[in-house]
Structure formats: C-alpha cells, structure tokens
Design a protein around this motif. Sequence first.
Motif, PDB file in Angstrom:
ATOM      1  N   GLU A  95       0.839  -1.201   0.000  1.00  0.00           N
ATOM      2  CA  GLU A  95       0.000   0.000   0.000  1.00  0.00           C
ATOM      3  C   GLU A  95       0.874   1.251   0.000  1.00  0.00           C
ATOM      4  O   GLU A  95       0.594   2.214  -0.717  1.00  0.00           O
ATOM      5  N   GLY A  96       1.945   1.240   0.786  1.00  0.00           N
ATOM      6  CA  GLY A  96       2.871   2.378   0.788  1.00  0.00           C
ATOM      7  C   GLY A  96       3.533   2.559  -0.567  1.00  0.00           C
ATOM      8  O   GLY A  96       3.690   3.684  -1.052  1.00  0.00           O
ATOM      9  N   GLU A  97       3.915   1.454  -1.190  1.00  0.00           N
ATOM     10  CA  GLU A  97       4.529   1.529  -2.513  1.00  0.00           C
ATOM     11  C   GLU A  97       3.532   2.038  -3.552  1.00  0.00           C
ATOM     12  O   GLU A  97       3.873   2.831  -4.424  1.00  0.00           O
ATOM     13  N   ARG A  98       2.269   1.607  -3.442  1.00  0.00           N
ATOM     14  CA  ARG A  98       1.242   2.075  -4.377  1.00  0.00           C
ATOM     15  C   ARG A  98       1.036   3.583  -4.247  1.00  0.00           C
ATOM     16  O   ARG A  98       0.954   4.296  -5.237  1.00  0.00           O
ATOM     17  N   GLU A  99       0.989   4.068  -3.016  1.00  0.00           N
ATOM     18  CA  GLU A  99       0.835   5.511  -2.797  1.00  0.00           C
ATOM     19  C   GLU A  99       2.026   6.275  -3.366  1.00  0.00           C
ATOM     20  O   GLU A  99       1.857   7.334  -3.981  1.00  0.00           O
ATOM     21  N   ARG A 100       3.234   5.736  -3.176  1.00  0.00           N
ATOM     22  CA  ARG A 100       4.427   6.383  -3.703  1.00  0.00           C
ATOM     23  C   ARG A 100       4.382   6.433  -5.229  1.00  0.00           C
ATOM     24  O   ARG A 100       4.672   7.453  -5.846  1.00  0.00           O
ATOM     25  N   LEU A 101       3.973   5.334  -5.838  1.00  0.00           N
ATOM     26  CA  LEU A 101       3.901   5.292  -7.303  1.00  0.00           C
ATOM     27  C   LEU A 101       2.813   6.218  -7.846  1.00  0.00           C
ATOM     28  O   LEU A 101       2.995   6.838  -8.901  1.00  0.00           O
ATOM     29  N   GLN A 102       1.694   6.332  -7.131  1.00  0.00           N
ATOM     30  CA  GLN A 102       0.654   7.266  -7.566  1.00  0.00           C
ATOM     31  C   GLN A 102       1.151   8.704  -7.482  1.00  0.00           C
ATOM     32  O   GLN A 102       0.896   9.504  -8.383  1.00  0.00           O
ATOM     33  N   LEU A 103       1.866   9.020  -6.422  1.00  0.00           N
ATOM     34  CA  LEU A 103       2.430  10.361  -6.281  1.00  0.00           C
ATOM     35  C   LEU A 103       3.432  10.631  -7.401  1.00  0.00           C
ATOM     36  O   LEU A 103       3.442  11.704  -8.007  1.00  0.00           O
ATOM     37  N   GLU A 104       4.258   9.642  -7.700  1.00  0.00           N
ATOM     38  CA  GLU A 104       5.235   9.782  -8.779  1.00  0.00           C
ATOM     39  C   GLU A 104       4.546   9.956 -10.130  1.00  0.00           C
ATOM     40  O   GLU A 104       4.965  10.778 -10.946  1.00  0.00           O
ATOM     41  N   ALA A 105       3.473   9.204 -10.358  1.00  0.00           N
ATOM     42  CA  ALA A 105       2.732   9.330 -11.618  1.00  0.00           C
ATOM     43  C   ALA A 105       2.101  10.709 -11.732  1.00  0.00           C
ATOM     44  O   ALA A 105       2.094  11.312 -12.820  1.00  0.00           O
ATOM     45  N   ARG A 106       1.565  11.230 -10.627  1.00  0.00           N
ATOM     46  CA  ARG A 106       0.996  12.586 -10.663  1.00  0.00           C
ATOM     47  C   ARG A 106       2.079  13.617 -10.961  1.00  0.00           C
ATOM     48  O   ARG A 106       1.849  14.564 -11.705  1.00  0.00           O
ATOM     49  N   ALA A 107       3.260  13.430 -10.379  1.00  0.00           N
ATOM     50  CA  ALA A 107       4.355  14.367 -10.630  1.00  0.00           C
ATOM     51  C   ALA A 107       4.816  14.287 -12.080  1.00  0.00           C
ATOM     52  O   ALA A 107       5.185  15.293 -12.685  1.00  0.00           O
ATOM     53  N   GLN A 108       4.795  13.082 -12.662  1.00  0.00           N
ATOM     54  CA  GLN A 108       5.235  12.896 -14.044  1.00  0.00           C
ATOM     55  C   GLN A 108       4.244  13.491 -15.041  1.00  0.00           C
ATOM     56  O   GLN A 108       4.609  13.793 -16.166  1.00  0.00           O
ATOM     57  N   SER A 109       2.982  13.616 -14.654  1.00  0.00           N
ATOM     58  CA  SER A 109       1.967  14.037 -15.611  1.00  0.00           C
ATOM     59  C   SER A 109       1.535  15.491 -15.449  1.00  0.00           C
ATOM     60  O   SER A 109       0.491  15.873 -15.962  1.00  0.00           O
ATOM     61  N   THR A 110       2.320  16.303 -14.765  1.00  0.00           N
ATOM     62  CA  THR A 110       1.964  17.710 -14.663  1.00  0.00           C
ATOM     63  C   THR A 110       2.095  18.363 -16.038  1.00  0.00           C
ATOM     64  O   THR A 110       2.953  17.986 -16.837  1.00  0.00           O
ATOM     65  N   PRO A 111       1.235  19.316 -16.354  1.00  0.00           N
ATOM     66  CA  PRO A 111       1.282  19.947 -17.679  1.00  0.00           C
ATOM     67  C   PRO A 111       2.649  20.555 -18.024  1.00  0.00           C
ATOM     68  O   PRO A 111       3.107  20.434 -19.158  1.00  0.00           O
ATOM     69  N   LEU A 112       3.304  21.143 -17.048  1.00  0.00           N
ATOM     70  CA  LEU A 112       4.616  21.752 -17.302  1.00  0.00           C
ATOM     71  C   LEU A 112       5.637  20.687 -17.697  1.00  0.00           C
ATOM     72  O   LEU A 112       6.401  20.864 -18.653  1.00  0.00           O
ATOM     73  N   ARG A 113       5.640  19.550 -17.002  1.00  0.00           N
ATOM     74  CA  ARG A 113       6.590  18.484 -17.328  1.00  0.00           C
ATOM     75  C   ARG A 113       6.277  17.871 -18.681  1.00  0.00           C
ATOM     76  O   ARG A 113       7.179  17.580 -19.464  1.00  0.00           O
ATOM     77  N   VAL A 114       4.997  17.651 -18.980  1.00  0.00           N
ATOM     78  CA  VAL A 114       4.615  17.083 -20.278  1.00  0.00           C
ATOM     79  C   VAL A 114       5.069  18.015 -21.405  1.00  0.00           C
ATOM     80  O   VAL A 114       5.620  17.568 -22.414  1.00  0.00           O
TER      81      VAL A 114
END
Length: 101
Positions: free
Chosen positions: A44-63
């Motif tokens: 569960e901790g790893e899933r939360e970390r990966l979701q946070l990482e995915a959100r950070a990767q998909s910010t409009p500025l980064r895209v």
Amino acid sequence: MSRLDLALFAALVLSALFLVQVSYESRRLFAELDREQTRAVQLEGERERLQLEARAQSTPLRVERVARDRLGMRPATAAVTEYMAMPEPAGPASAAAGAAR
C-alpha cells in the motif's frame, strides 16, 4: 484394564495428538497471516508512492518540457497551423441540402 478403558485411553491420546497438531497449524497460519498483513502495508505504501510519482510525471509543465526537449515538438501558432476545408459530399443528399439553403 478392560477393553473400554483401553478404548477410552486410545481416544484420549488421539484427541491430545490432534489438539497438538491443530494448535501448531493455528500458530503457523497466524504467523503467515501476520507476514501477509505486513506485506500488504508495504505494498500500500509503494502504491501511494507510485501514484504520487505518476501525478508528478503528468503535470502539464513536465509534459510540455518533455514534448519540447525529447520529441522536438513546439507550440502550435497561427504561423504553423494549416486549415483544410472539407469538400462537401456529392449525391442526392447534398443537392437537397443545397436547395434548402
């Protein structure tokens, strides 16, 4: 000792052995349950970390930055935009539509 006494004694011994076996199995299963619950918390901790990482990767500025740097894309402007007119379909439906205008 009579046969009844021997039968009862054998039943008692078998019952005691069965109780020991069931207790052992119960402890083993409880330990396995505890390990799996710990693993579930880790996952569960790893899933939360990966979701946070995915959100950070998909910010409009980064895209936008990745599209510009890695893919060589550029923003669409009026100077690079081409507009195409779609030809009207030929046939009886277009003739009726043209007459209605």
